[in-house]
Write an enzyme that holds these catalytic residues in place. Sequence first.
Site, mmCIF file in Angstrom:
data_model
loop_
_atom_site.group_PDB
_atom_site.id
_atom_site.type_symbol
_atom_site.label_atom_id
_atom_site.label_comp_id
_atom_site.label_asym_id
_atom_site.label_seq_id
_atom_site.Cartn_x
_atom_site.Cartn_y
_atom_site.Cartn_z
ATOM 1 N N CYS A 97 0.787 -1.237 0.000
ATOM 2 C CA CYS A 97 0.000 0.000 0.000
ATOM 3 C C CYS A 97 0.816 1.282 0.000
ATOM 4 O O CYS A 97 0.810 2.051 -0.951
ATOM 5 C CB CYS A 97 -0.942 -0.006 1.202
ATOM 6 S SG CYS A 97 -2.038 -1.432 1.274
ATOM 7 N N HIS A 142 10.683 -21.210 -5.229
ATOM 8 C CA HIS A 142 11.810 -20.332 -4.939
ATOM 9 C C HIS A 142 11.817 -20.044 -3.434
ATOM 10 O O HIS A 142 10.754 -19.883 -2.829
ATOM 11 C CB HIS A 142 11.669 -19.034 -5.735
ATOM 12 C CG HIS A 142 12.848 -18.124 -5.657
ATOM 13 N ND1 HIS A 142 13.034 -17.253 -4.609
ATOM 14 C CD2 HIS A 142 13.909 -17.951 -6.489
ATOM 15 C CE1 HIS A 142 14.163 -16.573 -4.800
ATOM 16 N NE2 HIS A 142 14.714 -16.979 -5.938
ATOM 17 N N HIS A 201 -1.897 -1.814 -5.983
ATOM 18 C CA HIS A 201 -1.328 -3.131 -6.305
ATOM 19 C C HIS A 201 -2.483 -4.079 -6.584
ATOM 20 O O HIS A 201 -3.644 -3.669 -6.562
ATOM 21 C CB HIS A 201 -0.460 -3.658 -5.146
ATOM 22 C CG HIS A 201 -1.157 -3.617 -3.813
ATOM 23 N ND1 HIS A 201 -2.148 -4.511 -3.456
ATOM 24 C CD2 HIS A 201 -1.018 -2.774 -2.759
ATOM 25 C CE1 HIS A 201 -2.591 -4.222 -2.249
ATOM 26 N NE2 HIS A 201 -1.922 -3.175 -1.801
#
Length: 522
Positions: A74, A245, A308
Site C-alpha cells: 500500500c 523459490h 497493487h
Amino acid sequence: MNKEVLSLIFLFQIYGQSFCRNGTRPNIVMVMSDAFDGRLTFDPGSKVVKLPYVNYLRELGTTFLNAYTNSPICCPSRAAMWSGQFVHLTQSWNNYKCLDANATTWMDLLEENGYVTKSMGKLDYTSGSHSVSNRVEAWTRDVQFLLRQEGRPVTRLVGNMSTVRIMTKDWENTDKAAQWIHQRAASSHQPFALYLGLNLPHPYKTESLGPTAGGSTFLTSPYWLKKVSSELITVPKWLPVDAMHPVDFYSTFTKNCSGVFTVEEIKSIRAFYYAMCAEADAMLGQVISALRETGLLNNTVVIFTADHGEMAMEHRQFYKMSMFEGSSHVPLMIMGPGLMSGLQVNRIVSLVDLYPTVLDIAGVAAVGHLSGHSLLPLLSKARVFSKKQHPDWVLSEYHGCNVNASTYMLRSGRWKYIAYADGLTVPPQLFDVTLDKEELHNVVLKFPDVQAHLDKLLRGIVNYPEVSKHVHLYNRKAFGAWRHSVGTNYSQVIANLRWHVDWQKDAFAYERAIDKWLDGSL
C-alpha cells in the site's frame, strides 16, 4: 451492459470530443482502489465478473494492458504514485517508512496552478502509519526464523440479495465525493482535481484473531456474489513446495498458506474477491454518474487505477507483496475529452507515470527529477510532443514484510526479471510472461544471456546491492530503536503481536535469533 452505462456512452460520444471545452483546462478525477487485479480490466479476465463501469472506461477511454505498481504494498506504492519517483529514491521501504508529510505531490502542484483540489478516502503515502505488528514484521524479515504473520485466508458471506453497501467507509467517502462534485458544479468554473481512495477490494481484518489481526477475510454479500461467473473461476496451478523459490516459500509460509486448501476453498476465495471488485466498480460508477448528472463529464479526465493487485491464491498466496502478476499488475484506465476511445495500449507503464501525466493534462510543468514519463502522447487524439520518450521497461521493488529479501522486478518486452538482495546470495528468477502467463517456469538458467542483459539494465537503473544493504541497516537500526523505546515492556509487547504460533514454545529461540541479527552475526 445496463441502460445507465449505455446512456453515459452515448452522451460522452456526443460531447466529449475536444480536450478542453471552450479552451478551459479539464477537471481531473482519480479513483484509486486497493488491491485490484489489473487483469480484470481486459479480456479474458474481464469476463469472470460484471464490472459495468470498468467496461465503460474501456469502451470510451484508454486501457493500459501492462501497467504495474512500483512496489506491491500500500504505502510505498502510493508514495511512488504521488511523488513520481521510484521507492528507493524516496526511501519508502515499508508501510511505516514512506514520504515525509511535506513532500510535494502532483495534487499540490495542481493547486498552486489554479486547480481547486480535494482528496478523500484512503491516502496512505506518508510515514508513521500502520500497525506495530506490520512494522516489526518488516524490520525483522532478515531474522533466520519462520513465523506465520497473517491469518489463514477465509471467506465470509453477509446479508442477502438486498445487501449492497458492505464496505460502509468506502461508500461514505464515495457519497462525499459525489456531493463534492455537485457542489463544484454549482459554485465555481475553476477546474478541479478530485482524488478518491478506496479500501476495496482489500481483504477485511479477521476480527476473530484479535485486535492485531491483519486482513485475511474476503467478505461480500449474495448481491455482489451474483455478479461473478462461477463457471469461469480458474483454480491456479501451484508448484510443489520443494520446487518453490526460497523467497516465495517464505511468503507462502508467513502468509499462512502452506497448509492444505481444498479446491472449493480456493474457488470460494477467488469468487469472493471478484465480488469485492464488483462493489468497488459500483463506487467508481457513482463518481462517473455524479459527473454526468452535473454536466461535467464531457470536460473531465477520469483515471481509474490501484496501488497493487491481489494474489487470490495464485502461487499458494493471498494478499500482495509479490512480483507475480496477480500482485504487481494494476489497472490503469484513462478517459476524457480529446483522448482516444476504445484504445488498448501494450506499452509497459507504471504508477510513477501518473505524476507527469496528470500535470501534462493540466498544462502544468513538472518540477525536479521524476522517474515517470507522461502517458499523454500514447492516448491523446492530437499530436503531443514529448521531450522524454517512455522507456521499454518498468521497475518495481519491494522491501517490506512477508518477503525475506529486498526484491527488484524489471519488466521488459516478453520478460520479467526478478533479482534479490545483493544479486548473489539469493538466486534470481526469469519468466517469459508471453508464453508462461502463470509464471510457473523460471527459465533463468535456460537463458543466461537474457539474464545477463536484464541484470545489467537493472543495475543501470538502480544499484540494487547497495539499496539492499541500506535497507538491511535501516531495518536493524529501526527495530533496535523501537525495542529500546518499549523498555521493560518489550517481551510482553512482542509476544502480543500477530504471530500465529505457540509463542511460549518459540519465544526463546526467536529472541536468540533476534539478538544474533542485531549483533550482525546473521
